[in-house]
Design a protein around this motif. Structure first.
Motif, PDB file in Angstrom:
ATOM      1  N   LEU A   1       5.669 -10.815  -3.471  1.00  0.00           N
ATOM      2  CA  LEU A   1       6.501  -9.645  -3.186  1.00  0.00           C
ATOM      3  C   LEU A   1       5.704  -8.348  -3.334  1.00  0.00           C
ATOM      4  O   LEU A   1       5.783  -7.447  -2.467  1.00  0.00           O
ATOM      5  N   ILE A   2       4.920  -8.225  -4.379  1.00  0.00           N
ATOM      6  CA  ILE A   2       4.080  -7.035  -4.574  1.00  0.00           C
ATOM      7  C   ILE A   2       3.051  -6.923  -3.447  1.00  0.00           C
ATOM      8  O   ILE A   2       2.790  -5.828  -2.924  1.00  0.00           O
ATOM      9  N   PHE A   3       2.466  -8.045  -3.050  1.00  0.00           N
ATOM     10  CA  PHE A   3       1.488  -8.043  -1.964  1.00  0.00           C
ATOM     11  C   PHE A   3       2.133  -7.576  -0.657  1.00  0.00           C
ATOM     12  O   PHE A   3       1.555  -6.760   0.074  1.00  0.00           O
ATOM     13  N   ILE A   4       3.338  -8.037  -0.358  1.00  0.00           N
ATOM     14  CA  ILE A   4       4.034  -7.625   0.866  1.00  0.00           C
ATOM     15  C   ILE A   4       4.394  -6.145   0.813  1.00  0.00           C
ATOM     16  O   ILE A   4       4.257  -5.417   1.813  1.00  0.00           O
ATOM     17  N   ILE A   5       4.823  -5.659  -0.338  1.00  0.00           N
ATOM     18  CA  ILE A   5       5.161  -4.238  -0.478  1.00  0.00           C
ATOM     19  C   ILE A   5       3.934  -3.362  -0.266  1.00  0.00           C
ATOM     20  O   ILE A   5       3.991  -2.335   0.422  1.00  0.00           O
ATOM     21  N   ILE A   6       2.799  -3.753  -0.819  1.00  0.00           N
ATOM     22  CA  ILE A   6       1.573  -2.963  -0.637  1.00  0.00           C
ATOM     23  C   ILE A   6       1.151  -2.949   0.826  1.00  0.00           C
ATOM     24  O   ILE A   6       0.763  -1.901   1.365  1.00  0.00           O
ATOM     25  N   ILE A   7       1.239  -4.094   1.511  1.00  0.00           N
ATOM     26  CA  ILE A   7       0.881  -4.149   2.933  1.00  0.00           C
ATOM     27  C   ILE A   7       1.829  -3.261   3.750  1.00  0.00           C
ATOM     28  O   ILE A   7       1.391  -2.514   4.647  1.00  0.00           O
ATOM     29  N   ALA A   8       3.127  -3.300   3.425  1.00  0.00           N
ATOM     30  CA  ALA A   8       4.093  -2.470   4.146  1.00  0.00           C
ATOM     31  C   ALA A   8       3.826  -0.984   3.913  1.00  0.00           C
ATOM     32  O   ALA A   8       3.921  -0.166   4.836  1.00  0.00           O
ATOM     33  N   LEU A   9       3.478  -0.603   2.684  1.00  0.00           N
ATOM     34  CA  LEU A   9       3.174   0.801   2.397  1.00  0.00           C
ATOM     35  C   LEU A   9       1.898   1.257   3.083  1.00  0.00           C
ATOM     36  O   LEU A   9       1.780   2.421   3.499  1.00  0.00           O
ATOM     37  N   LEU A  10       0.942   0.372   3.231  1.00  0.00           N
ATOM     38  CA  LEU A  10      -0.278   0.730   3.963  1.00  0.00           C
ATOM     39  C   LEU A  10       0.018   0.959   5.439  1.00  0.00           C
ATOM     40  O   LEU A  10      -0.502   1.905   6.053  1.00  0.00           O
ATOM     41  N   PHE A  11       0.833   0.107   6.047  1.00  0.00           N
ATOM     42  CA  PHE A  11       1.169   0.281   7.456  1.00  0.00           C
ATOM     43  C   PHE A  11       2.051   1.497   7.687  1.00  0.00           C
ATOM     44  O   PHE A  11       1.965   2.140   8.726  1.00  0.00           O
ATOM     45  N   ALA A  12       2.884   1.811   6.709  1.00  0.00           N
ATOM     46  CA  ALA A  12       3.753   2.984   6.850  1.00  0.00           C
ATOM     47  C   ALA A  12       2.970   4.276   6.660  1.00  0.00           C
ATOM     48  O   ALA A  12       3.438   5.347   7.029  1.00  0.00           O
ATOM     49  N   GLY A  13       1.830   4.235   6.095  1.00  0.00           N
ATOM     50  CA  GLY A  13       1.016   5.416   5.899  1.00  0.00           C
ATOM     51  C   GLY A  13       1.278   6.108   4.581  1.00  0.00           C
ATOM     52  O   GLY A  13       0.725   7.183   4.324  1.00  0.00           O
TER      53      GLY A  13
END
Length: 147
Positions: free
Chosen positions: A122-134
């Motif tokens: 879950l933490i890994f997915i959140i970090i990836i989503a925040l990177l794509f969101a900018g």
């Protein structure tokens, strides 16, 4: 060389031609029908005992490999390490023969492994989503200003 070969052949032929003679009292006979009930020998009955040797402990899954993986790769808030400790405790209880204790430690290890895996992913997915969101950015080592 041919003399030794002929001697060997003559010895082998002599050995093959000798008859082995057995007397009736030398050969062990089993007149009993199947299943084996015992054979009388010197006035006593010889009985047989079958002993089944096997593991006396039922199989308890201790989740050791999953705990090792979580401890090395998905160690969210040290949950993987704590799961590894409970896995080792479960394995120790299994060796001693305490099945209930082994099941208790194994279920605790399983719960901790589930929590560590889910939270880490879950933490890994959140970090990836925040990177794509900018919202998060990866700092580069050398930034050149063009202005």
């Amino acid at each position: 060389m041919t003399e030794s070969r002929t001697d060997y052949v003559q010895f082998a032929l002599a050995l093959a031609s000798t008859k082995m003679e057995y007397r009736g009292d030398q050969v062990a006979m089993n007149p009993c029908p199947y299943p084996y009930q015992g054979q009388k020998q010197f006035g006593q009955t010889v009985t047989s005992t079958v002993v089944n040797v096997g593991p006396n402990v039922t199989s308890v899954r201790d989740h050791f490999l999953w705990s090792m993986f979580n401890s090395f790769y998905l160690n969210f808030c040290c949950l993987g390490f704590v799961a590894l400790v409970f896995s080792v405790k479960s394995r120790d209880r299994k060796v001693v023969g305490d099945v209930e204790g082994a099941k208790n430690y194994a279920s605790t290890s399983r719960g901790l492994n589930i929590a560590a895996t889910v939270l880490s992913i879950l933490i890994f997915i959140i970090i990836i989503a925040l990177l794509f969101a900018g919202i998060l950015s990866i700092p580069t080592r050398y930034q050149h200003n063009m202005g």
